[in-house]
Design a protein around this motif. Structure first.
Motif, PDB file in Angstrom:
ATOM      1  N   GLN A  71      -1.444  -6.597 -21.874  1.00  0.00           N
ATOM      2  CA  GLN A  71      -0.719  -5.306 -21.612  1.00  0.00           C
ATOM      3  C   GLN A  71      -1.144  -4.007 -22.599  1.00  0.00           C
ATOM      4  N   GLN A  72      -0.951  -4.549 -24.040  1.00  0.00           N
ATOM      5  CA  GLN A  72      -1.539  -3.526 -24.751  1.00  0.00           C
ATOM      6  C   GLN A  72      -2.862  -3.367 -24.904  1.00  0.00           C
ATOM      7  N   LEU A  73      -3.560  -4.429 -24.756  1.00  0.00           N
ATOM      8  CA  LEU A  73      -5.076  -4.127 -24.597  1.00  0.00           C
ATOM      9  C   LEU A  73      -5.498  -3.274 -23.434  1.00  0.00           C
ATOM     10  N   GLY A  74      -4.826  -3.472 -22.523  1.00  0.00           N
ATOM     11  CA  GLY A  74      -5.164  -2.993 -21.239  1.00  0.00           C
ATOM     12  C   GLY A  74      -4.753  -1.273 -21.308  1.00  0.00           C
ATOM     13  N   ARG A  75      -3.703  -1.047 -21.865  1.00  0.00           N
ATOM     14  CA  ARG A  75      -3.676   0.471 -22.246  1.00  0.00           C
ATOM     15  C   ARG A  75      -4.649   0.916 -23.342  1.00  0.00           C
ATOM     16  N   GLU A  76      -5.199   0.169 -24.190  1.00  0.00           N
ATOM     17  CA  GLU A  76      -5.819   0.771 -25.316  1.00  0.00           C
ATOM     18  C   GLU A  76      -7.328   0.776 -25.028  1.00  0.00           C
ATOM     19  N   ARG A  77      -7.986  -0.248 -24.010  1.00  0.00           N
ATOM     20  CA  ARG A  77      -9.537  -0.204 -23.821  1.00  0.00           C
ATOM     21  C   ARG A  77      -9.613  -0.481 -22.163  1.00  0.00           C
ATOM     22  N   TRP A  78      -8.762  -1.164 -21.487  1.00  0.00           N
ATOM     23  CA  TRP A  78      -9.326  -1.450 -20.210  1.00  0.00           C
ATOM     24  C   TRP A  78      -9.083  -0.639 -19.123  1.00  0.00           C
ATOM     25  N   TYR A  79      -7.965   0.075 -19.209  1.00  0.00           N
ATOM     26  CA  TYR A  79      -7.701   0.936 -17.922  1.00  0.00           C
ATOM     27  C   TYR A  79      -7.278   2.419 -18.317  1.00  0.00           C
ATOM     28  N   SER A  80      -7.660   3.294 -17.609  1.00  0.00           N
ATOM     29  CA  SER A  80      -7.509   4.778 -17.675  1.00  0.00           C
ATOM     30  C   SER A  80      -5.972   4.974 -17.068  1.00  0.00           C
ATOM     31  N   SER A  81      -5.748   4.138 -15.968  1.00  0.00           N
ATOM     32  CA  SER A  81      -4.076   4.452 -15.752  1.00  0.00           C
ATOM     33  C   SER A  81      -3.929   3.163 -14.919  1.00  0.00           C
ATOM     34  N   TYR A  82      -2.621   2.699 -14.850  1.00  0.00           N
ATOM     35  CA  TYR A  82      -2.533   1.681 -13.762  1.00  0.00           C
ATOM     36  C   TYR A  82      -1.020   1.930 -13.330  1.00  0.00           C
ATOM     37  N   SER A  83      -0.623   1.381 -12.224  1.00  0.00           N
ATOM     38  CA  SER A  83       0.934   1.382 -11.960  1.00  0.00           C
ATOM     39  C   SER A  83       1.198   0.019 -11.268  1.00  0.00           C
ATOM     40  N   VAL A  84       2.588  -0.383 -11.401  1.00  0.00           N
ATOM     41  CA  VAL A  84       3.047  -1.714 -10.995  1.00  0.00           C
ATOM     42  C   VAL A  84       4.104  -1.454  -9.760  1.00  0.00           C
ATOM     43  N   GLU A  85       4.459  -1.938  -8.682  1.00  0.00           N
ATOM     44  CA  GLU A  85       5.353  -2.055  -8.115  1.00  0.00           C
ATOM     45  C   GLU A  85       5.703  -3.369  -7.553  1.00  0.00           C
ATOM     46  N   VAL A  86       7.105  -3.430  -7.360  1.00  0.00           N
ATOM     47  CA  VAL A  86       7.573  -4.784  -7.183  1.00  0.00           C
ATOM     48  C   VAL A  86       8.448  -4.663  -5.974  1.00  0.00           C
ATOM     49  N   GLY A  87       8.219  -5.639  -4.765  1.00  0.00           N
ATOM     50  CA  GLY A  87       8.811  -5.596  -3.705  1.00  0.00           C
ATOM     51  C   GLY A  87       9.495  -6.756  -3.183  1.00  0.00           C
ATOM     52  N   LYS A  88      10.483  -6.724  -2.270  1.00  0.00           N
ATOM     53  CA  LYS A  88      11.022  -7.969  -1.677  1.00  0.00           C
ATOM     54  C   LYS A  88      10.255  -8.103  -0.404  1.00  0.00           C
ATOM     55  N   ILE A  89      10.063  -9.236  -0.072  1.00  0.00           N
ATOM     56  CA  ILE A  89       9.288  -9.885   1.185  1.00  0.00           C
ATOM     57  C   ILE A  89      10.553 -10.120   2.129  1.00  0.00           C
ATOM     58  N   THR A  90      10.622  -9.351   3.267  1.00  0.00           N
ATOM     59  CA  THR A  90      11.734  -9.448   4.259  1.00  0.00           C
ATOM     60  C   THR A  90      11.170  -9.889   5.505  1.00  0.00           C
ATOM     61  N   ARG A  91       9.793 -10.011   5.748  1.00  0.00           N
ATOM     62  CA  ARG A  91       9.464 -10.615   6.923  1.00  0.00           C
ATOM     63  C   ARG A  91       8.054 -10.951   6.521  1.00  0.00           C
ATOM     64  N   LYS A  92       7.702 -12.236   7.484  1.00  0.00           N
ATOM     65  CA  LYS A  92       6.288 -12.832   7.305  1.00  0.00           C
ATOM     66  C   LYS A  92       5.594 -13.123   8.625  1.00  0.00           C
ATOM     67  N   TYR A  93       4.456 -12.640   9.035  1.00  0.00           N
ATOM     68  CA  TYR A  93       3.790 -13.258  10.255  1.00  0.00           C
ATOM     69  C   TYR A  93       2.376 -13.883   9.639  1.00  0.00           C
ATOM     70  N   ALA A  94       1.809 -14.832  10.301  1.00  0.00           N
ATOM     71  CA  ALA A  94       0.761 -15.294   9.990  1.00  0.00           C
ATOM     72  C   ALA A  94      -0.231 -15.720  11.329  1.00  0.00           C
ATOM     73  N   PHE A  95      -1.140 -15.936  11.540  1.00  0.00           N
ATOM     74  CA  PHE A  95      -2.153 -16.368  12.390  1.00  0.00           C
ATOM     75  C   PHE A  95      -3.203 -17.294  11.801  1.00  0.00           C
ATOM     76  N   PRO A  96      -3.323 -18.718  12.064  1.00  0.00           N
ATOM     77  CA  PRO A  96      -2.269 -19.073  13.286  1.00  0.00           C
ATOM     78  C   PRO A  96      -1.014 -19.384  12.527  1.00  0.00           C
ATOM     79  N   GLU A  97       0.002 -19.536  13.489  1.00  0.00           N
ATOM     80  CA  GLU A  97       1.229 -19.474  13.190  1.00  0.00           C
ATOM     81  C   GLU A  97       1.697 -20.449  11.796  1.00  0.00           C
ATOM     82  N   ASP A  98       2.188 -20.073  10.856  1.00  0.00           N
ATOM     83  CA  ASP A  98       2.790 -20.564   9.617  1.00  0.00           C
ATOM     84  C   ASP A  98       3.882 -21.383   9.711  1.00  0.00           C
ATOM     85  N   THR A  99       4.098 -22.724   9.401  1.00  0.00           N
ATOM     86  CA  THR A  99       5.433 -23.378   9.830  1.00  0.00           C
ATOM     87  C   THR A  99       5.791 -23.520   8.597  1.00  0.00           C
TER      88      THR A  99
END
Length: 100
Positions: A71-99
């Motif tokens: 993370q420190q190297l990212g701020r110093e050298r690798w990224y000009s900007s970044y964002s992080v979001e955390v979300g809860k999965i409340t529903r999932k769909y898949a094809f073919p159907e995931d059992t």
């Protein structure tokens, strides 16, 4: 289940970054409970998605010493900007159907 969405604007990618990203991905998957990890880069934009069983695993990963160093190297050298979001999965769909 939870998903972490990481978006970044990269500076010029370098070998150290690519190697570190690969090592961190394996560490998250093998030692911190990450269930799945996918990353894509288009031009200077990076998008990484990681899936986790619970928020506690995400918090442990956020505080892991190797991850903190990256993370420190990212701020110093690798990224000009970044964002992080955390979300809860409340529903999932898949094809073919995931059992699972």
């Amino acid at each position: 289940m939870f998903v972490v969405i990481f978006q970044a604007i990269l500076t010029v990618p370098e070998d150290e970054y690519l190697q570190t990203a690969s090592q961190l991905r394996e560490l998250a998957l093998n030692d911190y409970g990450c269930l799945k990890f996918v990353a894509m880069t288009e031009g200077d934009q990076e998008l990484a998605l990681s899936w986790w069983a619970d928020e506690e695993s995400i918090r442990h990963w956020k505080q892991a010493s190797d991850h903190l160093m990256a993370q420190q190297l990212g701020r110093e050298r690798w990224y000009s900007s970044y964002s992080v979001e955390v979300g809860k999965i409340t529903r999932k769909y898949a094809f073919p159907e995931d059992t699972a």
